[in-house]
Design an enzyme around this catalytic site. Structure first.
Site, mmCIF file in Angstrom:
data_model
loop_
_atom_site.group_PDB
_atom_site.id
_atom_site.type_symbol
_atom_site.label_atom_id
_atom_site.label_comp_id
_atom_site.label_asym_id
_atom_site.label_seq_id
_atom_site.Cartn_x
_atom_site.Cartn_y
_atom_site.Cartn_z
ATOM 1 N N SER A 1 17.989 57.399 72.394
ATOM 2 C CA SER A 1 17.922 57.634 73.831
ATOM 3 C C SER A 1 18.054 56.275 74.494
ATOM 4 O O SER A 1 17.838 55.253 73.849
ATOM 5 C CB SER A 1 16.596 58.292 74.219
ATOM 6 O OG SER A 1 16.747 58.912 75.477
ATOM 7 N N THR A 2 18.400 56.269 75.773
ATOM 8 C CA THR A 2 18.646 54.994 76.438
ATOM 9 C C THR A 2 17.371 54.535 77.144
ATOM 10 O O THR A 2 17.368 54.280 78.334
ATOM 11 C CB THR A 2 19.865 55.138 77.370
ATOM 12 O OG1 THR A 2 20.908 55.749 76.620
ATOM 13 C CG2 THR A 2 20.369 53.804 77.868
ATOM 14 N N HIS A 3 16.279 54.496 76.389
ATOM 15 C CA HIS A 3 14.992 54.113 76.964
ATOM 16 C C HIS A 3 14.598 52.718 76.490
ATOM 17 O O HIS A 3 13.508 52.522 75.982
ATOM 18 C CB HIS A 3 13.904 55.130 76.589
ATOM 19 C CG HIS A 3 14.197 56.534 77.029
ATOM 20 N ND1 HIS A 3 13.393 57.607 76.741
ATOM 21 C CD2 HIS A 3 15.219 57.045 77.754
ATOM 22 C CE1 HIS A 3 13.902 58.708 77.266
ATOM 23 N NE2 HIS A 3 15.019 58.407 77.875
ATOM 24 N N ASN A 4 15.491 51.759 76.647
ATOM 25 C CA ASN A 4 15.184 50.379 76.258
ATOM 26 C C ASN A 4 14.226 49.797 77.283
ATOM 27 O O ASN A 4 14.446 49.952 78.485
ATOM 28 C CB ASN A 4 16.470 49.548 76.254
ATOM 29 C CG ASN A 4 17.599 50.241 75.528
ATOM 30 O OD1 ASN A 4 18.092 51.260 76.008
ATOM 31 N ND2 ASN A 4 18.005 49.708 74.396
#
Lengths: 457, 588
Positions: free
Chosen positions: B513-516
């Site tokens: 997921s793009t939860h950096n």
């Protein structure tokens, strides 16, 4: 906080400078009076939608240059900025008033009645004064000529308009109805006068004159046609179950102020009318307009409620079995937003069940919208630009005709069928419809189908 | 000599969620605001129905994601390795263009819990000293639940959030998340409709004593007009959310919630294809004087500004701070420096359940469609016997039904006639039970500038040093057991599973997921953070850095709601205090 809203870091320095060189009190007073007058004039210019005709494509506001095409030639709107050479910079207030209210140019020549002076005749002296002040003091002068108007003989003979005026103008100043409330009279003043709603919404007679300039005439605001599109009646029931006649006061106000309401969204020429004019009116004036329009409604046969028919269409689309071409095309192209019930969604997707544009005798507005799409105007009250795609690039004339025919007979709708020829005629008038994301440079050759255009790209 | 633009009060770098919020609020406060977006324009009119419903173009070919030549970074697992550049997005997919990642997100809009905001305090109270990994560097968010709640509430109204409240002013609500922090209002709109996987999962979860609730959604369940007067359409469950521009104006994005209102403000404008290369500081390095960018013609332009908002994606914000000399770069060997410290990510895992006789119709769904439980988050269960800290949203979601990569039972060929037969037999016959986990921060997981690789403008790429820690691998093993218990309760014909093995390393190629998060975190003092609670740089007071970079570690909730709320919290302080009295907003 309010102060903060109006000044920026950058502007703050300038404000300090201004404050230190304050004007004398009397001058401040007169300048604040004039400021108020200019603001009033600007509001009146918005209500009259002067900018709509007096601004050319990509041109400066009020510098003219918009070509209005008609059967008898092209009328080009004039420069009404206060430029002394090319605009109205030398007009006295009396000359200005004569132009706006009587259709008489500064040099005494007659204006063509494309200028709605027969409606503007009702504008009050006080409003003319404010409008004149605004144009002279607050509009940026533009030193640029416009193309001359070129009509065919005999319409290029302006003196003939004197006769036309004798026959059809002359409604004169606004006469309030003593029986009606102040609000309704304010609405009448705006609708009949500045708003010149009748220019589009009142049918035209044999000499292109509006059949009636106020509600005493039964034809006033009962709809007509504009550039081939149907214009809905603002006065009485039509075949459209959810048309204007069924709207509440609040729904009318919402539509005028935002270009959308629970049932419909603006299309055609009404979009710029909302975007440039009506959206700028205050709530009181929009309510006055709605009250007045409600007060002049004419009785007539209302369309019957047909819940079984509405349900039958919805059920058939939901089941999606044994569909006609039109029904299948609806599900494949329209249903994602307008849904199986044809109700759309309040203020976002217009309802198709019961809509004026769907049920109009003249299907051109519907055809043009299917082919070319539409989008809501951005206004202060409703900023969202919500586009409907055009489907001209992917539906053939026959397919659009089948789809439109289904729409005009589905749910509660009961308008006649549409032919492929009608679609072809409208397609020829519209700009080419590119596949989204792909630029099509040339209009398709005559007879080339949408599929061919699609395949060639 | 660079071109010099007209000066503005505020320059906003990046026009995604945080940039759009900053832009409209600061412009409404009367400031002259200009946003610089490195990607292209994206509008409703351009991304019109049915164009975005194209899995190959948008999802596989990554149409609305950042381009590698603009945003590539190098990655490695630890300091002993040489990092190599990413050439294609894998584990995460940052967006670009107007709207940023807010264009292609899945639109799960969920609040963190009060415990998540004060995780370090809770951990110190809950675990024995030395029980947790000693290289863990977690810390509290420097904001309280009460400070955040009004902004959660407002951003939910901006987005037309759809869901079922679980706790309104302390009163637990049936059908919602009983573990959520007290909210001042219910969701603006009711939850999305349930799909079959939702009802199967919820039934099993309830039977096991858990508390299922509908995924909080920013795909609107009904027509909605938000506080800016901007409109969102009812979702039509087309299933093209995650990786796509919403073709129906139903998914909250900067375009569908903010930008049409912002564009009407004459003191706001924006430039696209404007790639900011650095923040320019005054000689004393205490304040910024503007930013430098490369415009679409390749010309260098200086944009003077009184306030600089870094509103780019998490790691681009961190990189811009490093490239501009804002703050001190983090050194993992000494623990000194704040820029690049506490980078964290998240892990996921799932079981895919196959049923011969159930048809899930996955093509009729919204990105956020699903049911979840919050019974396994920090503070809602006891993890002390397992020696880990953390938790997960445990959920059954059905984000889309696009065919490429559709789940097929174990043993189905991945190509050819066998794959076709598998698709025919099994497409639409499966559901997932998944975990989306917390991720703690550690001394050795960090960001810095790569010594070797440079971008087309000659600037070093960002280097990401990251791997799973034992804590997260233990968490995965624990959650795998909970998922398998639910699977057993549901009783599918067969299932496959995908969880991290106890010896797993981070795999950059498979999407999570793009939860950096992290890298320029917020905190109480300059000794533990790059920015203060208002996301203001401790070092350069007219630079604000709203974004995922502010999170000291990652919680199990999706980050967008916290990002939005923090941005509103920050912008309120800028308009109320900073404009009148520019300087540090937190004194130390």
């Amino acid at each position: 906080m309010n102060t903060m809203r109006n000044i920026t870091f950058l502007a703050a320095a300038a404000c300090v400078a201004l404050a230190s060189t304050a004007l004398p009190a009397s001058a401040q007073q007169s300048s604040s009076d004039e400021k108020a007058l200019i603001a009033k004039g600007e509001y009146i210019a918005r209500a009259g939608d002067c900018v709509a005709c007096h601004t050319g494509p990509g041109g400066k506001p009020f510098a003219g240059g918009l070509a209005l095409h008609s059967a008898v030639g092209t009328i080009v709107s004039t420069n009404i900025t206060p430029d002394k050479q090319f605009g109205i910079g030398n007009y006295t207030e009396a000359q200005f008033s004569a132009a706006v209210r009587d259709g008489i140019r500064g040099d005494g020549a007659h204006l063509y009645p494309a200028m709605p002076y027969t409606a503007y005749a009702k504008v009050s002296d006080a409003d003319i004064h404010a409008l004149y002040t605004y144009f002279m003091k607050a509009v940026e002068p533009v030193a640029a000529p416009t193309e001359p108007t070129a009509l065919i003989f005999p319409f290029n003979m302006r003196f003939g308009l004197g006769l036309w005026n004798k026959a059809f103008a002359g409604a004169g100043a606004f006469k309030p109805n003593p029986q009606a409330s102040a609000e309704i009279n304010r609405g009448a003043y705006l609708v009949e006068g500045l708003g010149h709603c009748g220019s589009c919404h009142t049918p035209r007679g044999f000499a292109m004159q509006e059949e009636g300039m106020d509600a005493s005439n039964a034809a006033f605001l009962t709809g007509g046609e504009l550039e081939g599109w149907p214009v809905p009646s603002l006065r009485g029931p039509t075949k459209a179950t959810k048309g204007f006649a069924s709207w509440t006061q609040a729904e009318i106000v919402d539509y005028l102020g935002t270009g959308r309401n629970a049932h419909a969204a603006v299309g055609g020429e009404m979009k710029p009318a909302v975007e440039r004019s009506l959206a700028y009116l205050n709530d009181a004036d929009l309510n006055a307009i709605a009250s007045y329009l409600k007060s002049i409604a004419q009785s007539g046969p209302t369309p019957p409620a047909v819940p079984e028919k509405v349900r039958a269409t919805t059920d058939k689309l939901t089941a999606a079995k044994d569909l006609t071409l039109g029904e299948r095309l609806y599900l494949d192209n329209c249903g994602a937003c307008h849904f199986a019930g044809g109700q759309g969604a309040a203020r976002v997707f217009p309802a198709l069940d019961g809509a004026s544009i769907v049920n109009a005798d003249n299907p051109n507005g519907l055809i043009a919208t299917i082919l070319g799409g539409a989008q809501t105007p951005s206004t202060d009250r409703s900023p969202s630009v919500l586009p409907m795609p055009g489907f001209g690039y992917r539906l053939t004339d026959k397919e659009v005709a089948s789809l439109a025919t289904f729409l005009r007979s589905g749910w509660s709708n009961q308008a006649g069928p549409v032919s492929a020829d009608q679609v072809a005629a409208m397609r020829a008038k519209l700009p080419p419809q590119p596949v989204p994301g792909i630029q099509i440079e040339d209009k398709p050759a005559k007879g080339q189908t949408a599929e061919a255009v699609h395949a060639s790209h | 000599m660079a071109i010099v633009n007209d000066a503005v009060d505020v320059v906003v770098v990046g026009l995604g969620w945080t940039g759009s919020i900053m832009s409209i609020e600061l412009a409404k406060a009367g400031l002259k605001v200009r946003a610089l977006e490195s990607g292209p324009e994206r509008t409703n009119a351009e991304e019109i129905y049915p164009k975005p419903a194209d899995q190959l173009g948008y999802s596989v070919r990554q149409k609305v994601f950042a381009k590698a030549r603009q945003s590539a970074l190098t990655v490695r697992h630890n300091q002993s390795q040489t990092a190599l550049p990413t050439r294609r997005w894998g584990a995460f997919k940052p967006g670009n263009g107007v709207g940023g990642a807010g264009v292609h997100w899945t639109a799960v809009l969920i609040r963190p819990t009060p415990t998540d905001l004060k995780l370090k305090t809770w951990a110190d109270q809950t675990y024995k000293p030395g029980q947790l990994q000693d290289d863990m560097t977690i810390q509290d968010f420097p904001v309280t639940w009460d400070e955040m709640e009004p902004h959660f509430d407002f951003f939910e109204k901006v987005c037309g959030a759809s869901g079922q409240a679980g706790n309104i002013k302390g009163v637990i609500q049936e059908g919602g998340d009983p573990f959520e922090g007290p909210r001042s209002n219910p969701f603006p709109l009711p939850p999305l409709k349930d799909t079959l996987n939702n009802t199967i999962f919820a039934k099993a979860a309830k039977k096991l004593g858990y508390h299922p609730f509908p995924n909080p959604s920013a795909a609107a369940s009904g027509a909605w007009t938000n506080p800016y007067g901007v409109q969102i359409a009812p979702c039509n469950y087309c299933g093209f959310c995650s990786d796509y521009y919403c073709l129906n104006y139903s998914k909250a994005s900067p375009q569908t919630t903010i930008l049409d209102a912002a564009k009407r403000l004459s003191n706001f404008d924006y430039r696209v294809n404007a790639h900011v290369t650095r923040v320019d500081l005054h000689d004393d390095k205490k304040t910024a004087k503007g930013v430098t960018y490369i415009d679409e013609k390749g010309q260098e332009v200086f944009q003077p500004a009184n306030i600089v908002i870094l509103a780019s994606f998490q790691f681009n914000n961190v990189r811009l701070m490093m490239l501009s000399g804002i703050g001190k770069p983090y050194d993992p060997n000494t623990g000194e420096g704040q820029i690049g410290r506490n980078y964290a990510f998240l892990s996921n895992g799932n079981a895919t359940l196959f049923f011969k006789d159930k048809n899930f119709n996955p093509f009729v769904t919204a990105g956020p469609t699903g049911q979840m439980i919050n019974d396994f988050s920090p503070g809602t269960f006891d993890a002390t016997p397992y020696d880990f800290i953390g938790g997960a949203k445990l959920h059954s979601s059905q984000a889309g039904g696009a065919p490429i990569g559709a789940a097929l039972p174990h043993g189905t060929p991945s190509w050819g006639a066998g794959w076709k037969k598998g698709m025919k037999d099994w497409y639409g016959h499966s559901m997932k039970v998944s975990i989306t986990t917390t991720c703690m921060s550690y001394r050795g997981n960090y960001l810095d500038l790569d010594p070797t690789y440079k971008d087309p403008y000659g600037q070093p790429l960002l280097r990401m040093t990251f791997d799973w820690a034992q804590n997260e691998l233990k968490l995965q093993q624990f959650l795998r057991q909970r998922v398998l218990e639910i699977v057993k309760e549901i009783g599918p014909d067969s299932y496959t599973e995908s969880f991290l093995k106890p010896d797993a390393h981070w795999n950059t190629t498979s999407y999570i997921s793009t939860h950096n998060v992290g890298g320029a975190v917020m905190g109480e003092t300059p000794n533990d953070s790059a920015i203060n609670k208002y996301m203001q740089s401790w070092d350069v007071h007219n630079v604000f850095v709203p974004g995922g970079n502010a999170f000291p570690q990652n919680f199990q909730a999706n980050p967008t709601l916290m990002l939005g709320a923090l941005t509103y919290f920050s912008v309120k302080q800028i308009t109320d205090q900073y404009i009148k009295n520019p300087g540090p907003l937190v004194q130390i």
